[in-house]
Motif scaffolding. Structure first.
Motif, PDB file in Angstrom:
ATOM      1  N   ASN A   1     -69.827  19.649  57.300  1.00  0.00           N
ATOM      2  CA  ASN A   1     -69.644  18.517  56.405  1.00  0.00           C
ATOM      3  C   ASN A   1     -69.038  18.938  55.060  1.00  0.00           C
ATOM      4  O   ASN A   1     -69.486  18.502  54.004  1.00  0.00           O
ATOM      5  N   GLY A   2     -68.047  19.835  55.110  1.00  0.00           N
ATOM      6  CA  GLY A   2     -67.356  20.265  53.895  1.00  0.00           C
ATOM      7  C   GLY A   2     -68.125  21.246  53.032  1.00  0.00           C
ATOM      8  O   GLY A   2     -67.812  21.405  51.850  1.00  0.00           O
ATOM      9  N   GLN A   3     -69.136  21.917  53.607  1.00  0.00           N
ATOM     10  CA  GLN A   3     -69.945  22.874  52.852  1.00  0.00           C
ATOM     11  C   GLN A   3     -70.232  24.108  53.692  1.00  0.00           C
ATOM     12  O   GLN A   3     -70.162  24.063  54.916  1.00  0.00           O
ATOM     13  N   ASP A   4     -70.592  25.189  53.013  1.00  0.00           N
ATOM     14  CA  ASP A   4     -71.201  26.338  53.671  1.00  0.00           C
ATOM     15  C   ASP A   4     -72.709  26.122  53.590  1.00  0.00           C
ATOM     16  O   ASP A   4     -73.245  25.884  52.498  1.00  0.00           O
ATOM     17  N   LEU A   5     -73.382  26.179  54.727  1.00  0.00           N
ATOM     18  CA  LEU A   5     -74.837  26.123  54.757  1.00  0.00           C
ATOM     19  C   LEU A   5     -75.333  27.520  55.086  1.00  0.00           C
ATOM     20  O   LEU A   5     -75.006  28.066  56.144  1.00  0.00           O
ATOM     21  N   LEU A   6     -76.088  28.113  54.175  1.00  0.00           N
ATOM     22  CA  LEU A   6     -76.591  29.470  54.327  1.00  0.00           C
ATOM     23  C   LEU A   6     -78.068  29.394  54.712  1.00  0.00           C
ATOM     24  O   LEU A   6     -78.916  29.019  53.904  1.00  0.00           O
ATOM     25  N   TYR A   7     -78.364  29.747  55.971  1.00  0.00           N
ATOM     26  CA  TYR A   7     -79.705  29.638  56.529  1.00  0.00           C
ATOM     27  C   TYR A   7     -80.478  30.949  56.423  1.00  0.00           C
ATOM     28  O   TYR A   7     -79.919  32.020  56.637  1.00  0.00           O
ATOM     29  N   VAL A   8     -81.789  30.844  56.155  1.00  0.00           N
ATOM     30  CA  VAL A   8     -82.710  31.987  56.191  1.00  0.00           C
ATOM     31  C   VAL A   8     -83.895  31.667  57.108  1.00  0.00           C
ATOM     32  O   VAL A   8     -85.003  32.142  56.899  1.00  0.00           O
ATOM     33  N   THR A   9     -83.648  30.909  58.146  1.00  0.00           N
ATOM     34  CA  THR A   9     -84.696  30.440  59.045  1.00  0.00           C
ATOM     35  C   THR A   9     -85.478  31.590  59.667  1.00  0.00           C
ATOM     36  O   THR A   9     -86.710  31.530  59.773  1.00  0.00           O
ATOM     37  N   GLN A  10     -84.794  32.639  60.099  1.00  0.00           N
ATOM     38  CA  GLN A  10     -85.471  33.776  60.744  1.00  0.00           C
ATOM     39  C   GLN A  10     -86.499  34.394  59.801  1.00  0.00           C
ATOM     40  O   GLN A  10     -87.609  34.710  60.214  1.00  0.00           O
ATOM     41  N   ILE A  11     -86.134  34.563  58.552  1.00  0.00           N
ATOM     42  CA  ILE A  11     -87.068  35.154  57.581  1.00  0.00           C
ATOM     43  C   ILE A  11     -88.245  34.212  57.348  1.00  0.00           C
ATOM     44  O   ILE A  11     -89.407  34.632  57.362  1.00  0.00           O
ATOM     45  N   LEU A  12     -87.958  32.940  57.120  1.00  0.00           N
ATOM     46  CA  LEU A  12     -89.035  31.983  56.840  1.00  0.00           C
ATOM     47  C   LEU A  12     -89.978  31.828  58.026  1.00  0.00           C
ATOM     48  O   LEU A  12     -91.159  31.520  57.849  1.00  0.00           O
ATOM     49  N   SER A  13     -89.480  32.085  59.226  1.00  0.00           N
ATOM     50  CA  SER A  13     -90.313  31.976  60.418  1.00  0.00           C
ATOM     51  C   SER A  13     -91.362  33.080  60.511  1.00  0.00           C
ATOM     52  O   SER A  13     -92.288  32.978  61.323  1.00  0.00           O
ATOM     53  N   TRP A  14     -91.233  34.129  59.696  1.00  0.00           N
ATOM     54  CA  TRP A  14     -92.187  35.242  59.679  1.00  0.00           C
ATOM     55  C   TRP A  14     -92.671  35.502  58.257  1.00  0.00           C
ATOM     56  O   TRP A  14     -93.081  36.599  57.917  1.00  0.00           O
TER      57      TRP A  14
ATOM     58  N   LEU B   1     -92.690  26.124  60.332  1.00  0.00           N
ATOM     59  CA  LEU B   1     -92.023  25.395  59.260  1.00  0.00           C
ATOM     60  C   LEU B   1     -92.232  23.910  59.502  1.00  0.00           C
ATOM     61  O   LEU B   1     -91.909  23.412  60.579  1.00  0.00           O
ATOM     62  N   THR B   2     -92.772  23.237  58.529  1.00  0.00           N
ATOM     63  CA  THR B   2     -93.021  21.802  58.643  1.00  0.00           C
ATOM     64  C   THR B   2     -92.044  21.046  57.750  1.00  0.00           C
ATOM     65  O   THR B   2     -91.436  21.646  56.845  1.00  0.00           O
ATOM     66  N   PRO B   3     -91.882  19.762  57.953  1.00  0.00           N
ATOM     67  CA  PRO B   3     -90.991  18.981  57.080  1.00  0.00           C
ATOM     68  C   PRO B   3     -91.365  19.106  55.596  1.00  0.00           C
ATOM     69  O   PRO B   3     -90.489  19.101  54.735  1.00  0.00           O
ATOM     70  N   GLN B   4     -92.640  19.263  55.310  1.00  0.00           N
ATOM     71  CA  GLN B   4     -93.077  19.405  53.921  1.00  0.00           C
ATOM     72  C   GLN B   4     -92.639  20.733  53.304  1.00  0.00           C
ATOM     73  O   GLN B   4     -92.644  20.880  52.078  1.00  0.00           O
ATOM     74  N   ASP B   5     -92.264  21.695  54.129  1.00  0.00           N
ATOM     75  CA  ASP B   5     -91.831  23.009  53.630  1.00  0.00           C
ATOM     76  C   ASP B   5     -90.392  22.997  53.128  1.00  0.00           C
ATOM     77  O   ASP B   5     -89.938  23.967  52.539  1.00  0.00           O
ATOM     78  N   GLY B   6     -89.666  21.932  53.365  1.00  0.00           N
ATOM     79  CA  GLY B   6     -88.270  21.866  52.949  1.00  0.00           C
ATOM     80  C   GLY B   6     -87.354  22.431  54.018  1.00  0.00           C
ATOM     81  O   GLY B   6     -87.793  22.890  55.062  1.00  0.00           O
ATOM     82  N   LEU B   7     -86.075  22.367  53.740  1.00  0.00           N
ATOM     83  CA  LEU B   7     -85.072  22.848  54.686  1.00  0.00           C
ATOM     84  C   LEU B   7     -84.746  24.308  54.382  1.00  0.00           C
ATOM     85  O   LEU B   7     -84.687  24.709  53.225  1.00  0.00           O
ATOM     86  N   PRO B   8     -84.504  25.116  55.404  1.00  0.00           N
ATOM     87  CA  PRO B   8     -84.336  26.564  55.227  1.00  0.00           C
ATOM     88  C   PRO B   8     -82.888  26.990  54.958  1.00  0.00           C
ATOM     89  O   PRO B   8     -82.400  27.948  55.545  1.00  0.00           O
ATOM     90  N   TYR B   9     -82.185  26.276  54.084  1.00  0.00           N
ATOM     91  CA  TYR B   9     -80.802  26.656  53.804  1.00  0.00           C
ATOM     92  C   TYR B   9     -80.386  26.275  52.392  1.00  0.00           C
ATOM     93  O   TYR B   9     -81.014  25.460  51.738  1.00  0.00           O
ATOM     94  N   LEU B  10     -79.287  26.916  51.980  1.00  0.00           N
ATOM     95  CA  LEU B  10     -78.610  26.603  50.724  1.00  0.00           C
ATOM     96  C   LEU B  10     -77.340  25.833  51.040  1.00  0.00           C
ATOM     97  O   LEU B  10     -76.658  26.152  52.007  1.00  0.00           O
ATOM     98  N   ASN B  11     -77.003  24.860  50.200  1.00  0.00           N
ATOM     99  CA  ASN B  11     -75.697  24.187  50.258  1.00  0.00           C
ATOM    100  C   ASN B  11     -74.780  24.900  49.285  1.00  0.00           C
ATOM    101  O   ASN B  11     -75.108  25.011  48.101  1.00  0.00           O
ATOM    102  N   LEU B  12     -73.648  25.362  49.763  1.00  0.00           N
ATOM    103  CA  LEU B  12     -72.669  26.033  48.903  1.00  0.00           C
ATOM    104  C   LEU B  12     -71.286  25.467  49.203  1.00  0.00           C
ATOM    105  O   LEU B  12     -71.056  24.927  50.284  1.00  0.00           O
ATOM    106  N   PRO B  13     -70.344  25.607  48.271  1.00  0.00           N
ATOM    107  CA  PRO B  13     -68.990  25.100  48.525  1.00  0.00           C
ATOM    108  C   PRO B  13     -68.373  25.744  49.775  1.00  0.00           C
ATOM    109  O   PRO B  13     -68.591  26.932  50.052  1.00  0.00           O
ATOM    110  N   LEU B  14     -67.604  24.961  50.504  1.00  0.00           N
ATOM    111  CA  LEU B  14     -66.974  25.425  51.736  1.00  0.00           C
ATOM    112  C   LEU B  14     -66.171  26.702  51.507  1.00  0.00           C
ATOM    113  O   LEU B  14     -65.405  26.797  50.541  1.00  0.00           O
ATOM    114  N   SER B  15     -66.378  27.662  52.373  1.00  0.00           N
ATOM    115  CA  SER B  15     -65.679  28.960  52.378  1.00  0.00           C
ATOM    116  C   SER B  15     -65.962  29.814  51.148  1.00  0.00           C
ATOM    117  O   SER B  15     -65.273  30.802  50.924  1.00  0.00           O
TER     118      SER B  15
END
Length: 171
Positions: free
Chosen positions: A81-94, A128-142
């Motif tokens: 959607n016109g952004q870089d999404l930077l995920y840290v899901t693996q880290i947050l899962s542990w 990870l629950t909905p109350q924990d927030g989303l596990p990513y950063l929104n950054l400008p595309l590329s």
């Protein structure tokens, strides 16, 4: 507690601003200060947590082998959607064996990423629950070319990883 970093401000909504990016996160307790280098011991005022193995994956003793084995999956990058999404899901899962997570993008100074609380009263404390927030950063595309990660385990050891865009970009 982690001291405030000038480029990382907690907003009234509980989100965190990181050099113009928005970290989707609900309010959570701050993590301890991180060491000055990956091999340095954590803040002298910090105390290691009990490392009794419970099988619930809530200590460094239990999660460090998993995070070490999956280091190349600590982060993922998605163009969406016109952004870089930077995920840290693996880290947050542990995260229950961690005291802190720091992230740097494109060799910018490392910023503290607030860790959601563990759900100790449940069968899966690391969930990870909905109350924990989303596990990513929104950054400008590329805009993301490299990512630096530092983990601080609850036994006061640390680990770091560096990742180039091409190595973590999802199709």
């Amino acid at each position: 507690m982690i001291p405030a970093i000038s480029a990382c401000a907690i907003l009234m909504s509980g989100a965190v601003a990181l050099s113009g990016a928005t970290l989707h996160r609900v309010s959570s307790p701050a993590a301890p200060a991180s060491p000055s280098s990956p091999s340095a011991p954590a803040d002298p005022g910090m105390k290691p947590e009990d490392q009794t193995v419970t099988g619930r994956f809530t200590t460094a003793t239990e999660v460090k082998p998993i995070l070490t084995a999956t280091k190349q999956s600590w982060v993922a990058l998605r163009e969406y959607n016109g952004q870089d999404l930077l995920y840290v899901t693996q880290i947050l899962s542990w995260r229950c064996g961690l005291l802190g997570l720091r992230i740097g993008v494109n060799n910018a100074p490392m910023q503290n990423w607030p860790l959601p609380a563990c759900h100790m009263g449940t069968a899966t404390p690391n969930a990870l629950t909905p109350q924990d927030g989303l596990p990513y950063l929104n950054l400008p595309l590329s805009s993301v070319q490299s990512i630096q990660i530092e983990l601080i385990y609850d036994d006061l050891t640390t680990d770091t990883g560096s990742f180039e865009r091409a190595a973590v970009l999802m199709p």
